[in-house]
Design a protein around this motif. Structure first.
Motif, PDB file in Angstrom:
ATOM      1  N   SER A 238      32.765  42.320 -23.226  1.00  0.00           N
ATOM      2  CA  SER A 238      33.679  42.617 -22.128  1.00  0.00           C
ATOM      3  C   SER A 238      33.863  41.409 -21.218  1.00  0.00           C
ATOM      4  CB  SER A 238      33.166  43.804 -21.306  1.00  0.00           C
ATOM      5  OG  SER A 238      33.098  44.957 -22.108  1.00  0.00           O
TER       6      SER A 238
ATOM      7  N   SER B 279      25.412  52.000 -29.683  1.00  0.00           N
ATOM      8  CA  SER B 279      24.096  51.856 -29.055  1.00  0.00           C
ATOM      9  C   SER B 279      23.598  53.183 -28.496  1.00  0.00           C
ATOM     10  CB  SER B 279      24.128  50.791 -27.950  1.00  0.00           C
ATOM     11  OG  SER B 279      24.833  51.249 -26.826  1.00  0.00           O
TER      12      SER B 279
ATOM     13  N   ALA C 199      33.716  46.016 -27.916  1.00  0.00           N
ATOM     14  CA  ALA C 199      32.741  46.341 -26.878  1.00  0.00           C
ATOM     15  C   ALA C 199      32.544  47.849 -26.777  1.00  0.00           C
ATOM     16  CB  ALA C 199      33.191  45.778 -25.525  1.00  0.00           C
TER      17      ALA C 199
ATOM     18  N   LEU D 139      29.093  49.867 -27.669  1.00  0.00           N
ATOM     19  CA  LEU D 139      28.492  50.737 -26.661  1.00  0.00           C
ATOM     20  C   LEU D 139      28.252  52.146 -27.212  1.00  0.00           C
ATOM     21  CD1 LEU D 139      27.517  51.006 -23.745  1.00  0.00           C
ATOM     22  CD2 LEU D 139      29.852  51.669 -23.130  1.00  0.00           C
TER      23      LEU D 139
ATOM     24  N   GLU E 183      19.351  48.299 -25.882  1.00  0.00           N
ATOM     25  CA  GLU E 183      19.494  46.847 -25.799  1.00  0.00           C
ATOM     26  C   GLU E 183      20.825  46.373 -26.393  1.00  0.00           C
ATOM     27  OE1 GLU E 183      16.962  47.822 -29.403  1.00  0.00           O
ATOM     28  OE2 GLU E 183      16.924  48.378 -27.296  1.00  0.00           O
ATOM     29  N   TRP E 184      21.405  47.169 -27.283  1.00  0.00           N
ATOM     30  CA  TRP E 184      22.703  46.805 -27.857  1.00  0.00           C
ATOM     31  C   TRP E 184      23.821  46.896 -26.826  1.00  0.00           C
ATOM     32  CZ3 TRP E 184      23.991  48.437 -33.495  1.00  0.00           C
ATOM     33  CH2 TRP E 184      23.010  47.942 -34.357  1.00  0.00           C
ATOM     34  N   SER E 185      23.603  47.669 -25.788  1.00  0.00           N
ATOM     35  CA  SER E 185      24.648  47.794 -24.762  1.00  0.00           C
ATOM     36  C   SER E 185      24.916  46.445 -24.095  1.00  0.00           C
ATOM     37  CB  SER E 185      24.260  48.841 -23.727  1.00  0.00           C
ATOM     38  OG  SER E 185      23.064  48.487 -23.081  1.00  0.00           O
ATOM     39  N   TRP E 186      23.931  45.533 -24.100  1.00  0.00           N
ATOM     40  CA  TRP E 186      24.157  44.203 -23.544  1.00  0.00           C
ATOM     41  C   TRP E 186      25.199  43.428 -24.356  1.00  0.00           C
ATOM     42  CZ3 TRP E 186      23.187  43.213 -18.812  1.00  0.00           C
ATOM     43  CH2 TRP E 186      22.163  43.874 -18.166  1.00  0.00           C
ATOM     44  N   LEU E 187      25.256  43.680 -25.642  1.00  0.00           N
ATOM     45  CA  LEU E 187      26.286  43.058 -26.468  1.00  0.00           C
ATOM     46  C   LEU E 187      27.664  43.548 -26.040  1.00  0.00           C
ATOM     47  CD1 LEU E 187      27.133  41.252 -28.815  1.00  0.00           C
ATOM     48  CD2 LEU E 187      26.708  43.182 -30.352  1.00  0.00           C
ATOM     49  N   SER E 188      27.737  44.825 -25.696  1.00  0.00           N
ATOM     50  CA  SER E 188      28.993  45.380 -25.198  1.00  0.00           C
ATOM     51  C   SER E 188      29.415  44.696 -23.895  1.00  0.00           C
ATOM     52  CB  SER E 188      28.841  46.886 -24.977  1.00  0.00           C
ATOM     53  OG  SER E 188      29.986  47.413 -24.371  1.00  0.00           O
ATOM     54  N   VAL E 189      28.456  44.492 -23.010  1.00  0.00           N
ATOM     55  CA  VAL E 189      28.746  43.804 -21.747  1.00  0.00           C
ATOM     56  C   VAL E 189      29.211  42.375 -22.022  1.00  0.00           C
ATOM     57  CG1 VAL E 189      27.698  42.913 -19.624  1.00  0.00           C
ATOM     58  CG2 VAL E 189      27.172  45.235 -20.398  1.00  0.00           C
ATOM     59  N   LEU E 190      28.545  41.683 -22.923  1.00  0.00           N
ATOM     60  CA  LEU E 190      28.907  40.313 -23.267  1.00  0.00           C
ATOM     61  C   LEU E 190      30.340  40.241 -23.813  1.00  0.00           C
ATOM     62  CD1 LEU E 190      27.989  37.338 -23.599  1.00  0.00           C
ATOM     63  CD2 LEU E 190      27.267  37.968 -25.898  1.00  0.00           C
TER      64      LEU E 190
END
Length: 158
Positions: A35, A19, A12, A16, A26-33
């Protein structure tokens, strides 16, 4: 399990940073997912450990622990080994630290127990509030899990 969580947290962080560096928010959402997935795994592990601790506590089977008849000596009663210390999380420790609920201790032993703990057997016990037991340096027994049981009781009262 902790290694998987560690990997997810590191991934994550890497996603982040990537990104931000390549200017793709928009890649930061993958980091949130990633986490959230790591947090979910930690919660699942906590409930699994709680269930294991409660299933090994006294009264979980009608015959007593591990299919023994009441009054029958357990292996660790026979050789007088001390039960392990309960792995208490911080939230439970806070709930029981000021509690006046009674636990029992055995003189010259480092653990406090619930009154029905199978490890106690015929040992002479002394009752005292869990707050006082903790102040005196006693730690919770992993076998009867007094911190988890008393914290659950406190949550149910609320």
């Amino acid at each position: 399990m902790l290694l998987v969580v560690l990997f997810l947290v590191l991934a994550a962080g890497g996603v982040l940073v990537t990104s931000v560096l390549i200017d793709r928010p928009e890649w930061s959402w993958l980091s949130v997912l990633l986490s959230v997935l790591a947090a979910a795994l930690l919660v699942v592990e906590r409930f699994r450990r709680r269930r294991e601790a409660s299933s090994s506590s006294p009264g979980s089977s009608p015959e007593g622990e591990a299919g023994r008849e009441p009054g029958e000596a357990a292996d660790d009663e026979a050789d007088d080994r001390e039960p392990d210390e309960e792995d208490t999380d911080a939230a439970d420790a806070l709930l029981v630290s000021d509690s006046e609920d009674e636990v029992v201790v055995v003189d010259e032993r480092p653990r406090y127990h619930l009154a029905g703990c199978g490890w106690l057997g015929e040992r002479a016990v002394e009752g005292l509030p869990v707050r006082e037991a903790r102040e005196l340096g006693f730690t919770a027994c992993a076998r009867c899990a007094p911190d988890a049981v008393l914290a659950e009781k406190a949550r149910a009262v609320r």
